[in-house]
Design a protein around this motif. Sequence first.
Motif, PDB file in Angstrom:
ATOM      1  N   ARG A  89       0.826  -1.269   0.015  1.00  0.00           N
ATOM      2  CA  ARG A  89       0.091   0.073   0.079  1.00  0.00           C
ATOM      3  C   ARG A  89       0.876   1.365  -0.048  1.00  0.00           C
ATOM      4  N   VAL A  90       1.970   1.457   0.572  1.00  0.00           N
ATOM      5  CA  VAL A  90       2.810   2.503   0.653  1.00  0.00           C
ATOM      6  C   VAL A  90       3.577   2.514  -0.489  1.00  0.00           C
ATOM      7  N   THR A 105       7.955   0.354   7.695  1.00  0.00           N
ATOM      8  CA  THR A 105       9.035   1.515   7.386  1.00  0.00           C
ATOM      9  C   THR A 105       9.966   0.829   6.210  1.00  0.00           C
ATOM     10  N   GLY A 106      10.613   1.589   5.439  1.00  0.00           N
ATOM     11  CA  GLY A 106      11.556   1.281   4.305  1.00  0.00           C
ATOM     12  C   GLY A 106      12.088   2.722   3.812  1.00  0.00           C
ATOM     13  N   VAL A 107      12.710   2.050   2.595  1.00  0.00           N
ATOM     14  CA  VAL A 107      13.329   3.220   1.622  1.00  0.00           C
ATOM     15  C   VAL A 107      12.825   3.047   0.412  1.00  0.00           C
ATOM     16  N   TYR A 108      12.762   4.120  -0.163  1.00  0.00           N
ATOM     17  CA  TYR A 108      12.268   4.231  -1.593  1.00  0.00           C
ATOM     18  C   TYR A 108      13.375   4.938  -2.448  1.00  0.00           C
ATOM     19  N   GLN A 109      13.848   4.101  -3.357  1.00  0.00           N
ATOM     20  CA  GLN A 109      14.537   4.671  -4.166  1.00  0.00           C
ATOM     21  C   GLN A 109      14.242   4.917  -5.527  1.00  0.00           C
ATOM     22  N   ILE A 110      14.615   6.094  -6.124  1.00  0.00           N
ATOM     23  CA  ILE A 110      14.226   6.506  -7.600  1.00  0.00           C
ATOM     24  C   ILE A 110      15.656   6.935  -8.177  1.00  0.00           C
ATOM     25  N   SER A 111      16.007   6.029  -9.183  1.00  0.00           N
ATOM     26  CA  SER A 111      17.342   6.079  -9.701  1.00  0.00           C
ATOM     27  C   SER A 111      16.970   6.862 -11.062  1.00  0.00           C
ATOM     28  N   ILE A 112      18.057   7.922 -11.319  1.00  0.00           N
ATOM     29  CA  ILE A 112      17.848   8.831 -12.519  1.00  0.00           C
ATOM     30  C   ILE A 112      18.810   8.212 -13.344  1.00  0.00           C
ATOM     31  N   VAL A 113      18.532   7.622 -14.389  1.00  0.00           N
ATOM     32  CA  VAL A 113      19.318   7.133 -15.708  1.00  0.00           C
ATOM     33  C   VAL A 113      19.567   8.016 -16.650  1.00  0.00           C
ATOM     34  N   CYS A 114      20.455   8.566 -17.011  1.00  0.00           N
ATOM     35  CA  CYS A 114      20.967   9.479 -18.321  1.00  0.00           C
ATOM     36  C   CYS A 114      22.024   8.862 -18.934  1.00  0.00           C
ATOM     37  N   PRO A 115      21.818   9.287 -20.529  1.00  0.00           N
ATOM     38  CA  PRO A 115      22.922   8.867 -21.466  1.00  0.00           C
ATOM     39  C   PRO A 115      24.367   9.561 -20.967  1.00  0.00           C
ATOM     40  N   THR A 161      16.447   9.827 -21.069  1.00  0.00           N
ATOM     41  CA  THR A 161      16.618   9.875 -19.564  1.00  0.00           C
ATOM     42  C   THR A 161      15.352   9.395 -19.058  1.00  0.00           C
ATOM     43  N   TYR A 162      15.405   8.354 -18.111  1.00  0.00           N
ATOM     44  CA  TYR A 162      14.306   7.958 -17.413  1.00  0.00           C
ATOM     45  C   TYR A 162      14.716   7.721 -15.845  1.00  0.00           C
ATOM     46  N   LEU A 163      13.546   7.000 -15.229  1.00  0.00           N
ATOM     47  CA  LEU A 163      13.661   6.986 -13.880  1.00  0.00           C
ATOM     48  C   LEU A 163      13.515   5.361 -13.731  1.00  0.00           C
ATOM     49  N   ARG A 164      14.249   4.721 -12.618  1.00  0.00           N
ATOM     50  CA  ARG A 164      14.060   3.451 -12.131  1.00  0.00           C
ATOM     51  C   ARG A 164      13.619   3.484 -10.803  1.00  0.00           C
ATOM     52  N   ALA A 165      12.602   2.794 -10.367  1.00  0.00           N
ATOM     53  CA  ALA A 165      11.985   3.093  -8.882  1.00  0.00           C
ATOM     54  C   ALA A 165      11.861   1.565  -8.193  1.00  0.00           C
ATOM     55  N   PHE A 166      12.564   1.723  -7.035  1.00  0.00           N
ATOM     56  CA  PHE A 166      12.829   0.614  -6.146  1.00  0.00           C
ATOM     57  C   PHE A 166      11.934   0.661  -4.815  1.00  0.00           C
ATOM     58  N   GLN A 167      11.439  -0.016  -4.139  1.00  0.00           N
ATOM     59  CA  GLN A 167      11.026   0.036  -3.007  1.00  0.00           C
ATOM     60  C   GLN A 167      11.973  -1.220  -1.950  1.00  0.00           C
ATOM     61  N   LEU A 168      12.679  -0.748  -1.055  1.00  0.00           N
ATOM     62  CA  LEU A 168      13.456  -1.543  -0.139  1.00  0.00           C
ATOM     63  C   LEU A 168      12.570  -1.421   1.343  1.00  0.00           C
ATOM     64  N   PRO A 169      11.689  -2.394   1.681  1.00  0.00           N
ATOM     65  CA  PRO A 169      11.113  -2.587   2.568  1.00  0.00           C
ATOM     66  C   PRO A 169      11.846  -2.883   3.915  1.00  0.00           C
ATOM     67  N   ALA A 170      11.774  -2.366   5.051  1.00  0.00           N
ATOM     68  CA  ALA A 170      12.236  -2.912   6.307  1.00  0.00           C
ATOM     69  C   ALA A 170      11.497  -3.837   6.884  1.00  0.00           C
ATOM     70  N   SER A 171      12.082  -4.350   8.273  1.00  0.00           N
ATOM     71  CA  SER A 171      10.999  -5.605   8.963  1.00  0.00           C
ATOM     72  C   SER A 171       9.857  -4.634   9.400  1.00  0.00           C
TER      73      SER A 171
END
Length: 142
Positions: free
Chosen positions: A5-6, A63-73, A39-49
């Motif tokens: 849900r988050v 709780t957790g971390v959400y990462q958005i990686s920016i990928v560029c030429p 140029t695009y974004l890659r999105a990942f959720q890294l949930p914690a316990s």
Amino acid sequence: MSHARVRQAIETKLAAWSAARQIRVAYSNQPFTPNPSETYLRAFQLPASTTCRYLGGDAYEYTGVYQISIVCPSAQAMATAETLVEELTQLFRVDTPLARNGFDGLITEPVDQGPTITESATYTVPASFTYAGVADQPPAGA
């Protein structure tokens, strides 16, 4: 599963922002083929316990971390990625509410830029933030 849900709450916000900017997002479970000069974004959720501090297990804390990686030429100026990090910082500010189907949470730490990862054709600038929230648990057998 309130991590789901988050993730949905964050990705709904990210999708609306990226559509307005006309930048595509590669989500972790969906097929995606980037164009060579895109140029695009890659999105990942890294949930914690998941934790529960309540007698009877009435509500769980997520709780957790959400990462958005920016990928560029690789030939693109670093300023493009840095501008996107700034925009993501404004979009996902500390104390931004995250709510979805019984999950109530917040972004708890600001967007933080990680080290640039260079490859032959692209470079990637990761940006991430932390979240925390609580959700009531469904009754047993539901």
